[in-house]
Enzyme design. Structure first.
Site, PDB file in Angstrom:
ATOM      1  N   LYS A  76      61.588  75.372  51.818  1.00 54.33           N
ATOM      2  CA  LYS A  76      62.253  74.223  51.878  1.00 54.33           C
ATOM      3  C   LYS A  76      63.445  74.383  51.775  1.00 54.33           C
ATOM      4  O   LYS A  76      64.378  74.375  52.665  1.00 54.33           O
ATOM      5  CB  LYS A  76      62.053  72.699  51.543  1.00 54.33           C
ATOM      6  CG  LYS A  76      60.512  72.065  51.490  1.00 54.33           C
ATOM      7  CD  LYS A  76      59.963  71.408  50.929  1.00 54.33           C
ATOM      8  CE  LYS A  76      58.516  71.119  51.346  1.00 54.33           C
ATOM      9  NZ  LYS A  76      57.710  69.880  50.546  1.00 54.33           N
ATOM     10  N   ASP A  83      59.691  62.361  53.809  1.00 52.61           N
ATOM     11  CA  ASP A  83      58.421  62.747  54.146  1.00 52.61           C
ATOM     12  C   ASP A  83      57.359  61.769  54.762  1.00 52.61           C
ATOM     13  O   ASP A  83      56.335  62.064  55.032  1.00 52.61           O
ATOM     14  CB  ASP A  83      57.476  62.484  52.807  1.00 52.61           C
ATOM     15  CG  ASP A  83      58.064  64.399  51.698  1.00 52.61           C
ATOM     16  OD1 ASP A  83      57.779  65.634  53.054  1.00 52.61           O
ATOM     17  OD2 ASP A  83      58.009  64.299  50.784  1.00 52.61           O
ATOM     18  N   GLN A 139      58.564  66.368  45.405  1.00 53.23           N
ATOM     19  CA  GLN A 139      57.178  67.334  45.941  1.00 53.23           C
ATOM     20  C   GLN A 139      56.397  66.745  44.669  1.00 53.23           C
ATOM     21  O   GLN A 139      56.659  66.590  44.293  1.00 53.23           O
ATOM     22  CB  GLN A 139      58.055  68.768  44.917  1.00 53.23           C
ATOM     23  CG  GLN A 139      56.371  69.837  45.829  1.00 53.23           C
ATOM     24  CD  GLN A 139      56.849  70.357  47.295  1.00 53.23           C
ATOM     25  OE1 GLN A 139      57.273  69.334  47.735  1.00 53.23           O
ATOM     26  NE2 GLN A 139      55.412  69.983  47.804  1.00 53.23           N
TER      27      GLN A 139
END
Ligand code: GUN
Length: 282
Positions: free
Chosen positions: A52, A119, A96
């Site tokens: 990422k 997200d 994460q």
């Protein structure tokens, strides 16, 4: 003959578009920044986070990594999120998953400002997806929709079967397919007659997390098969689909690696740019 849906090619196109948008924002004096939080030492998570960050760099998006010890307390993590929520120069915040078991993922995710939740995991954003009124789409399902669109595969009226009901993939995948007028069935570990249901699929999405779970006998001739899996089989990276045999029946299929994976990151970049644009009223 089947078509391989090339996630690398399609994600390049998506990232190129995001890069141009970043440049346009830069010209207006606006920089784009993503904060990435990782707690603990999960090896897969470390690789995802590194990828990422790499994607951010390539697109001119600033990324700040917060690598926290596995024993970080909920209070410490919430305090960091609060700081990032109020930091104007940070446009997107990603924590994460999975988190170490002493941390409650629901509490942590819902602490992220919905406007910075790239997200789309916050319950407010999940609710917005439910009613079809959303800015952020969860990256993996959104990437799959982008792949279908790129390949000219229409969803309308198709039987879409999703195997897996996770909050990250299965459930939002079902909603996005439904918004495109697909007839959606979500299957899971308690589903009866899984093989028969899968055989009805014009579009089959496998998000199970088990190597070679989807076999030839579960797939209809001419189906489009999307493999979300990321497993190791004797050390070799593979998806949830027995590619070698299923591909003989499919009209189009995603490989692993090089399928859905690159799309997930591309959509994260797209969401981060969207966040920066909205926050700066562009
Ligand atoms: N863990 C596995 N996939 C994801 C994802 O898309 N976002 C985050 N934050 N964690 C993940």
């Amino acid at each position: 003959m089947y078509k391989i849906i090339d996630g690398k090619e399609i994600s390049s196109a998506t990232k190129q578009k995001a890069k141009e948008e970043v440049l346009a924002l830069n010209e207006k004096g606006i920089s784009v920044c993503l904060a990435v939080i990782i707690v603990g030492e999960d090896p897969a998570s470390k690789i995802y986070v590194a990828n990422k960050k790499k994607a951010c760099e390539a697109l001119g998006i600033k990324s700040i990594e917060y690598a926290l010890d596995a024993d970080t307390t909920e209070e410490e993590l919430l305090s960091l999120i609060e700081t990032l929520n109020s930091e104007k120069s940070v446009n997107g915040i990603l924590c994460q998953l999975p988190l170490p078991s002493h941390l409650d993922e629901k509490i942590i995710i819902n602490a992220i400002s919905p406007e910075k939740d790239v997200d789309a995991f916050h319950t407010k954003n999940v609710g917005k997806i439910m009613i079809g009124d959303y800015d952020f789409v969860p990256c993996t399902p959104a990437g799959i929709m982008e792949m279908l669109e790129y390949e000219g595969i229409s969803v309308e009226g198709k039987n879409c079967v999703v195997i897996g009901r996770s909050n990250i993939v299965g459930k939002p995948m079902g909603m996005l397919l439904l918004h495109k007028n697909g007839t959606v069935t979500i299957c899971h570990s308690k589903t009866k007659n899984l093989v028969e249901i899968c055989k009805t699929a014009d579009i089959l999405v496998a998000a199970v997390g088990k190597a070679n779970f989807v076999t030839e006998d579960m797939v209809k001739e001419g189906a489009v098969v999307i493999d979300v899996g990321m497993n190791r089989d004797n050390g070799k990276l593979c998806g949830d689909v027995d590619f070698e045999n299923v591909s003989k029946k499919a009209s189009a299929i995603t490989p692993v690696p090089g399928g859905v994976g690159p799309m997930t990151i591309a959509m994260l970049m797209k969401n981060t740019v969207t966040a920066a644009k909205k926050q700066n009223e562009v």
